[in-house]
Design an enzyme around this catalytic site. Structure first.
Site, PDB file in Angstrom:
ATOM      1  N   HIS A  15       9.362 -24.101 -19.464  1.00  0.00           N
ATOM      2  CA  HIS A  15      10.802 -24.385 -19.446  1.00  0.00           C
ATOM      3  C   HIS A  15      11.508 -23.051 -19.284  1.00  0.00           C
ATOM      4  O   HIS A  15      11.441 -22.199 -20.171  1.00  0.00           O
ATOM      5  CB  HIS A  15      11.233 -25.090 -20.730  1.00  0.00           C
ATOM      6  CG  HIS A  15      12.723 -25.300 -20.802  1.00  0.00           C
ATOM      7  ND1 HIS A  15      13.421 -25.930 -19.806  1.00  0.00           N
ATOM      8  CD2 HIS A  15      13.638 -24.935 -21.734  1.00  0.00           C
ATOM      9  CE1 HIS A  15      14.707 -25.962 -20.121  1.00  0.00           C
ATOM     10  NE2 HIS A  15      14.855 -25.359 -21.281  1.00  0.00           N
ATOM     11  N   ASP A  17      14.641 -20.903 -19.099  1.00  0.00           N
ATOM     12  CA  ASP A  17      16.048 -20.520 -19.269  1.00  0.00           C
ATOM     13  C   ASP A  17      16.239 -19.183 -18.562  1.00  0.00           C
ATOM     14  O   ASP A  17      15.603 -18.187 -18.927  1.00  0.00           O
ATOM     15  CB  ASP A  17      16.384 -20.372 -20.745  1.00  0.00           C
ATOM     16  CG  ASP A  17      16.085 -21.644 -21.523  1.00  0.00           C
ATOM     17  OD1 ASP A  17      16.743 -22.654 -21.242  1.00  0.00           O
ATOM     18  OD2 ASP A  17      15.201 -21.617 -22.397  1.00  0.00           O
ATOM     19  N   ASP A 127      16.045 -30.383 -21.862  1.00  0.00           N
ATOM     20  CA  ASP A 127      16.710 -29.784 -23.023  1.00  0.00           C
ATOM     21  C   ASP A 127      18.219 -29.882 -22.948  1.00  0.00           C
ATOM     22  O   ASP A 127      18.939 -29.048 -23.497  1.00  0.00           O
ATOM     23  CB  ASP A 127      16.284 -28.311 -23.150  1.00  0.00           C
ATOM     24  CG  ASP A 127      16.566 -27.755 -24.550  1.00  0.00           C
ATOM     25  OD1 ASP A 127      16.786 -28.566 -25.469  1.00  0.00           O
ATOM     26  OD2 ASP A 127      16.557 -26.530 -24.715  1.00  0.00           O
ATOM     27  N   HIS A 352      22.143 -24.864 -19.612  1.00  0.00           N
ATOM     28  CA  HIS A 352      22.690 -25.215 -20.919  1.00  0.00           C
ATOM     29  C   HIS A 352      22.890 -24.014 -21.834  1.00  0.00           C
ATOM     30  O   HIS A 352      23.885 -23.957 -22.568  1.00  0.00           O
ATOM     31  CB  HIS A 352      21.809 -26.275 -21.604  1.00  0.00           C
ATOM     32  CG  HIS A 352      20.355 -25.974 -21.584  1.00  0.00           C
ATOM     33  ND1 HIS A 352      19.525 -26.404 -20.581  1.00  0.00           N
ATOM     34  CD2 HIS A 352      19.560 -25.278 -22.429  1.00  0.00           C
ATOM     35  CE1 HIS A 352      18.296 -26.002 -20.806  1.00  0.00           C
ATOM     36  NE2 HIS A 352      18.282 -25.304 -21.913  1.00  0.00           N
TER      37      HIS A 352
END
Length: 910
Positions: A15, A17, A127, A352
């Site tokens: 994941h 970010d 997420d 996010h």
């Protein structure tokens, strides 16, 4: 007979970010390392069969930026089915990015992924801090039948069904349905997306590892197919995974272990899924949890970032794209490449942890630069479009008033007709010069023969009430497409006036008639010079009456319905010892408000078209939290266990509020300048609706969502804040109150007997939160902060869609451009695209890249069927499309039926 073995699908992923607890480039370095390792693993281990690149194509953009020579190697892996790309460009926060931004994210993600091969048709939301209610409809229109998500619904496990909520699922699999009835298979990461990370190779460690994880997966799975996600946030590739799976097969022969991918896993689940899956409808916002980790308070972290995002989104989707589309219809090439560049640059701020304001300070320094870059492109494209359109205007009729008349056009692109006050700077008497001439002498020449006096007329020659400020002579330049830059000196004025009855998507033309000799001659009939003020505390137009009280609160009387709204505009301040993710009021903290506090009040504007009253509050609030908070943050005391309070030292919180009511305005515009010298607190404005009812309505992604005002029994958080896009609305059959904001994304409807709207203006905290200690001093938002909102009262249920249209108009700026006296093909007033349809909301107008067709989008705000009538300004065929702008096989003529809550995209052949 099919095997009864449970099949363990291990899916490798990371994941990613792009920025979070480190700045972007620090994460970027880690990404390069991760991708290098991944490519090496594919080469060295033929059993390592797939890796999921987090559903976002930007991961490859970021890698190939450093190693463009690796493109062929990646292409080969895509061709072999080991990598699949998309469907998104980035993994966005769904609630803090606009409807059109969510669509562009899919469109650009699909386009970029298609360059490498098959597109991952998986609605991936690992997420997101809550999930939008129209996700299923968006995905279905993009040809996607499955959504995978991590938050918003709590799986309850076998025989533990929650029957009264309508939100819960006993399984990790469910049917997720949008309000229009579109549905997809929903797969919840019931054990999160790291439940298969770092699988041991050592048998002694592997046995308890698998016993625990298999039992947890079996607890929630509705089929014999178990999902184990081999990765986590920024997780390096497990290079010995093949060996780890061989060990697992030896230890657990009753299970089949597969290094799988999402395509195979979803297909297997679809084949065996039971008919008894629960149906979850609409938004997934964690309403059946204790309420602490819904993470909704990220909507108020670093409000300044949300405001920049709102400005940027609005500029691209409601201004630059519609105007470029209008110019394209007149012969100007549509700037597809630059528009996509502007969108991509903006969307790099939409992950996010970025747009939610829950990262370290350095992230926001870079985000502000990205916003500036994207908006600069959007502004230049807008200027190019309106200059092109203005070059075709027939302004020759203004010459009858003066040979020196200065025409200009006002473009309105909100999609809803209405009147608005315009402020623009206008230049006239241009004197171009070159390097051989003296600019000082030229400026003196222009000054000597021009004045700032004159009058303003509309296209019919009627003089218009206005305010003018003489800006004197100033420098400017033009950049012609066929020769060198052209500097000039010109006289400039600043005009303010009301443009009445602006078209939905179009323009009106006006002209300034300057006085060359200092006197005004030939002035046409003027508007009636009538003030909107009644004394120094009351402003009134034909729709509303606004009265300001001694403490700076105000009342609004809605004339048509006879409904009065009182006690509006009280400011409320409380402490906040939480973090960027979560608001936490200190134990025993009492709100400090402006109710009863005498304010300084004065009139600051009095014109026939607008009146404004300024209110100054100086509220004494604690300077920060007390000293205990720093200790609790430093030792990672979980926020719910914190005992810190507010400091005894008081500092002034000075709020300068300007209330404005326009002559034809249906709402009160509010501008607040908040001089914040305090830390660890939250500021809200309170607006009692006095409407009855247990639900309220919030503008969200392609819908106005109806939400429960009272949280579920499971909700323990004393605060029940929620997301909004443009507005929040509370109404009953007789009265309604809508509050629209510009980049204000958090609200709460208080259970105080008045159904009061509490709109968050500022939230100031000093730490990131989550898994470590990350100080964020810039998140305290010290200094002057600006907030803007509009209060729209109305007469209840039957009028709510009219109020919503005013709310949607509020944040969309007007665009102005000067023109020349000339013959031309365009009239002085024009509508690029006209439409009507009760209960429908306008979303966007742009040009399709492949076909060059005009694409326009609307959505139905209610559950009742509606009819959309579209009238292009030229004879053209229309057809129904989808959010991906696919061409339809048959054209649609006349009115278009729009089912309840449906998103409809209409193509107009050029």
């Amino acid at each position: 007979m099919p095997s009864s073995k449970r099949i363990v699908h291990v899916i490798s992923h990371t994941h990613w970010d792009r920025e979070w607890y480190m700045p972007y480039e620090a994460h970027h370095v880690k990404l390069i390392e991760t991708m290098d390792t991944l490519l090496q693993t594919f080469e060295s281990d033929p059993e390592f069969r797939s890796f999921y690149l987090d559903g976002q194509t930007i991961v490859l953009d970021d890698y190939l930026q450093v190693y463009p020579e690796k493109r062929e190697q990646i292409q080969k892996l895509c061709d072999e089915g080991k990598l699949s790309l998309g469907p998104w460009y980035i993994l966005q926060d769904e609630f803090l990015t606009s409807s059109e931004a969510n669509v562009r994210n899919l469109q650009i993600g699909h386009r970029d992924a298609a360059k490498f091969g098959p597109i991952s048709k998986l609605g991936y939301f690992p997420d997101s801090f809550g999930n939008m209610g129209q996700a299923a409809q968006l995905l279905k229109q993009a040809g996607i039948d499955t959504a995978v998500f991590g938050r918003g619904v709590k799986a309850t496990g076998f025989n533990n069904r929650v029957d009264d909520s309508g939100l819960e699922s006993p399984f990790s699999e469910l049917v997720w349905q949008s309000p229009d009835g579109s549905s997809v298979l929903g797969i919840l990461f019931a054990n999160w997306y790291n439940n298969g990370m770092e699988i041991p190779v050592d048998p002694d460690q592997a046995k308890p590892y698998w016993e625990h994880r298999l039992a947890r997966a079996e607890q929630f799975a509705s089929t014999r197919h178990l999902l184990l996600m081999n990765g986590c946030d920024h997780q390096p590739v497990q290079t010995n995974l093949s060996e780890a799976l061989r060990v697992a097969r030896e230890l657990f022969p009753d299970y089949e272990f597969v290094h799988s991918d999402f395509d195979d896993y979803v297909q297997a689940v679809e084949t065996e899924r039971p008919d008894t899956l629960s149906v979850t409808r609409g938004e997934l916002r964690g309403q059946q949890t204790d309420g602490w980790y819904s993470l909704v308070n990220t909507a108020s972290a670093r409000v300044y970032i949300k405001q920049l995002n709102q400005q940027n989104q609005t500029l691209l989707e409601k201004v630059a794209e519609p105007l470029a589309a209008a110019a394209h219809q007149l012969g100007k090439p549509y700037p597809h490449g630059l528009m996509q560049y502007a969108w991509k640059t903006l969307m790099q701020n939409h992950p996010h942890d970025s747009i939610c304001g829950c990262s370290v300070d350095e992230v926001y320094d870079e985000m502000k630069t990205r916003f500036a870059k994207s908006m600069e492109v959007g502004k230049r494209l807008t200027e190019d479009s309106v200059r092109f359109i203005s070059s075709k205007l027939n302004t020759s009729s203004f010459a009858a008033y003066s040979a020196e008349a200065v025409p200009f056009a006002v473009f309105h692109t909100s999609g809803y007709e209405g009147s608005s006050v315009v402020t623009l700077e206008l230049e006239f008497s241009h004197r171009f010069f070159d390097q051989s001439e003296d600019p000082v002498a030229i400026a003196a020449e222009v000054k000597a023969r021009t004045h700032g006096d004159g009058y303003l007329i509309n296209a019919k020659g009627k003089a218009i009430s206005h305010s003018v400020k003489d800006l004197g002579v100033r420098f400017g330049y033009e950049l012609p497409g066929d020769k060198f830059r052209q500097p000039y000196m010109a006289h400039a004025i600043r005009l303010t006036f009301e443009a009445e009855n602006l078209p939905q998507l179009g323009y009106q033309t006006f002209a300034w008639i300057p006085s060359l000799g200092g006197a005004v001659a030939g002035k046409a009939d003027s508007d009636e010079e009538k003030t909107l003020l009644i004394g120094s505390r009351v402003i009134e137009n034909r729709h509303l009456k606004l009265t300001v009280e001694d403490d700076g609160s105000y009342a609004v009387y809605h004339k048509t319905s006879g409904q009065a709204f009182s006690g509006l505009g009280v400011y409320e301040n409380v402490g906040d010892i939480g973090n960027e993710y979560i608001f936490k009021q200190p134990i025993g903290d009492k709100a400090i408000t402006t109710k009863g506090l005498k304010a300084a009040i004065r009139v600051v504007e009095d014109t026939p078209y607008r009146a404004s009253i300024e209110i100054i509050h100086s509220l004494a609030i604690p300077a920060s939290a007390d000293e205990r908070l720093a200790q609790e943050i430093g030792t990672m005391v979980e926020f719910r266990s914190r005992k810190a309070g507010r400091s005894a030292e008081l500092v002034p919180l000075v709020i300068v509020t300007k209330l404005s009511l326009e002559r034809n305005g249906k709402g009160v515009r509010v501008h607040a300048a908040i001089n914040n010298g305090s830390k660890d607190h939250r500021l809200r404005v309170l607006m009692p609706s006095d409407a009855e009812g247990s639900t309220h309505f919030a503008d969200s992604i392609f819908e106005v969502a109806e939400r429960q005002t009272v949280p579920s029994a499971a909700w323990e958080n004393p605060s029940n804040c929620q997301h909004l896009q443009t507005f929040i609305d509370v109404h009953d059959k007789e009265r309604g109150l809508t509050a629209a904001g510009k980049g204000l994304n958090e609200y709460e409807v208080l259970q105080d007997g008045r159904n009061t709207i509490a709109l968050t203006l500022l939230r100031c905290v000093g730490e990131l939160g989550d898994w470590g200690v990350f100080h964020t001093p810039d998140a305290q938002c010290l200094g002057v902060n600006i907030a803007e909102w509009m209060i729209i009262p109305y007469g209840g249920e039957n009028e709510r869609f009219d109020a919503y249209r005013e709310a949607y108009r509020f944040p969309v700026p007007l665009t102005t451009v000067g023109a020349r006296l000339q013959e031309g093909e365009l009239p002085l007033s024009e509508q690029f695209l006209a439409w009507n349809g009760d209960g429908l909301a306008f979303s966007n107008l742009k040009i399709n890249e492949e076909r060059g067709d005009l694409m326009a989008r609307w959505y139905n705000l209610s559950g009742e069927p509606a009819t959309l009538a579209v009238q292009p300004n030229t004879a053209a065929e229309t057809y129904l499309s989808n959010i991906m702008e696919d061409a339809a096989s048959e054209t649609e003529a006349g009115s278009i039926p729009v089912e309840g809550y449906k998103i409809v995209t209409v193509g107009i052949k050029s």
